[in-house]
Scaffold this active site. Sequence first.
Site, PDB file in Angstrom:
ATOM      1  N   GLU A 156       0.887  -1.099  -0.538  1.00 36.19           N
ATOM      2  CA  GLU A 156      -0.049  -0.002  -0.036  1.00 36.19           C
ATOM      3  C   GLU A 156       0.913   1.264   0.211  1.00 36.19           C
ATOM      4  O   GLU A 156       0.211   2.560   0.538  1.00 36.19           O
ATOM      5  CB  GLU A 156      -0.708   0.106   1.447  1.00 36.19           C
ATOM      6  CG  GLU A 156      -1.917  -1.296   1.167  1.00 36.19           C
ATOM      7  CD  GLU A 156      -3.104  -0.753   2.209  1.00 36.19           C
ATOM      8  OE1 GLU A 156      -4.173  -1.213   1.911  1.00 36.19           O
ATOM      9  OE2 GLU A 156      -3.083  -0.566   3.337  1.00 36.19           O
ATOM     10  N   GLU A 232      -7.348  -7.334  -0.742  1.00 33.86           N
ATOM     11  CA  GLU A 232      -7.854  -6.865   0.092  1.00 33.86           C
ATOM     12  C   GLU A 232      -9.095  -6.404   0.842  1.00 33.86           C
ATOM     13  O   GLU A 232      -9.124  -5.807   0.258  1.00 33.86           O
ATOM     14  CB  GLU A 232      -7.184  -6.141   1.647  1.00 33.86           C
ATOM     15  CG  GLU A 232      -5.714  -6.517   1.666  1.00 33.86           C
ATOM     16  CD  GLU A 232      -4.800  -5.481   3.007  1.00 33.86           C
ATOM     17  OE1 GLU A 232      -5.487  -4.357   2.951  1.00 33.86           O
ATOM     18  OE2 GLU A 232      -3.536  -5.170   2.570  1.00 33.86           O
TER      19      GLU A 232
END
Length: 588
Positions: A156, A232
């Site tokens: 991320e 995710e």
Amino acid sequence: MADFTVGDEDFLLDGRPVRLLSGALHYFRVHEAQWGHRLSMLRAMGLNCVETYVPWNLHEPFLGQYRDVAALGRFLDAAHDAGLWAIVRPGPYICAEWENGGLPHWLTGRLGRRARTDDPEYLVHVNRWFHALLPQVAERQIDRGGPVLMVQVENEYGSYGTDRGYLRHLADLLHDCGITVPLFTSDGPEDHMLTGGSLPGVLATANFGSGAREGFEVLRRHQPSGPLMCMEFWCGWFDHWGAEHVVRDAADAAATLREILECGASVNLYMAHGGTNFAGWSGANRAGTLHVGALEPTATSYDYDAPIDEAGRPTEKFWRFREVLAEYQEGGAAALPQLPPEPLRLTGPAATVWQGWTALSEVMDTLGGEESESPVPPTFEELDVDRGVVRYRVDVPGGRRPYPLGVLGLRDVATVYVDGVRAGVLDSEDATLAEPVPGGAAVELWVESLGRVNYGPRGGEPKGITGGVLHERQYLHGVRARGLRLDALSVPGAVEKLPCGEVPARPGVPGLYRGRLDVPAGADFGWLGMAGWGRGFVWVNGFCVGRYWGVGPQEALYVPGAVLGAGAEVWVLELAGAESAPPPTLTP
């Protein structure tokens, strides 16, 4: 051996389209004795893959001293034995609601904001770490007969920075370390995140908890071709100390899972099974839209309201997900494996019988590091303390009237004693005691880290007293400091070195309590109730089951059966103090 590649529209296994139905399960949050059971639960839910992060700080707690790096390889072997493929996310930064986002304290303490950039000193350490770690992954790739399909570049990064040179260095480093399977990045489906975190030639994936169609539309704007994947899918969430327990409706989560799959995408459930933040490894967040506000420490339980709960049992969400995933199996629901036997409960409760107590000061003096003296307070990082507590001592010069005593740059909470008497608790970055302190007083500040920030711009910030101790507006110099690392109590024979006196008539006074639990053998787990206690840590047979804290929402700590045996020695390190704390009771 097989060939796994990224096609124009699909993942390809030996040239044939394949959909990844993955679930996150972190080997470091599950006792190794339970890996096989939890992996079998993933298969029974209808998954064909498992995903795990790798926490650097767990495996290199001191610079150059590695600890059980082979655990990752053993976990990947267990996944292979369970019939699962694997996705590995080695970082070096992982977030994961883990202490410091997985980066070692000795690294960020030295480098600060230079971490997670193309900084030469930072990259020297990353290069060394990856060369030590990645053989565990490289030799278990699918093109060598193992389970590993893909490896992630950073984590991320678009939520943090824009250093494209850093991401390219990591991708090249993964290849240099023998990674031949496809690489990928994962970011939120927002323009600034995808532009900051993606890398040309590397598959981009998206992370979200709802709005699958909208999320994939944004991803497609940045990556017109290639398989879609939600790396995710946040099917639950984690808890913060002092906040409400977070729950997501099972039907709502199942509907979003169905939406993801109807888009033709692959998915990774985050989390499929959350597990536990043993040994004080919980991270923390900062409040606010910019993530720079008040500290929000993460609880010990990482149950995550996942389809497989903290004790390894199926929840309603498990069964809802299984129904959806069955539609994407060859042969439908009949092709799904049977569930493994459910973990065995205790036959009844067992209360701790106290055997002795040691004052907190004696624990520090016996098991803490060397006391240092310096003009200003050293940070936890300067004292080489990752998780634990630091005692700062300073004298107020005599010949003056009482003035307010305060602390600048406090992280995270300090219990203050003046001339040996508890004077108050400070729990904000710039705080002042309620009552003035007279000249000539001896002041002690016991400062505890509640977890380093794992996400956002304040990741890697130091712990302890980062500014100074003030009397009125004057700095008090000549600070003596001593740190107690949490893992010092796990060293074999360490606790036996402590003087052991009688337990206080009203247990709850800060210190180390030692007791005994007589429990029947054979149970797979138990819950150690800590209601009535203040804040501290618990060990069962030398294994640290984590932090407790009376602010909730968690009131009991999960204890794996593998550490119980036929009986258990219990240590409770109370740091905050409580009026009167009952003996912890282990319940089914």
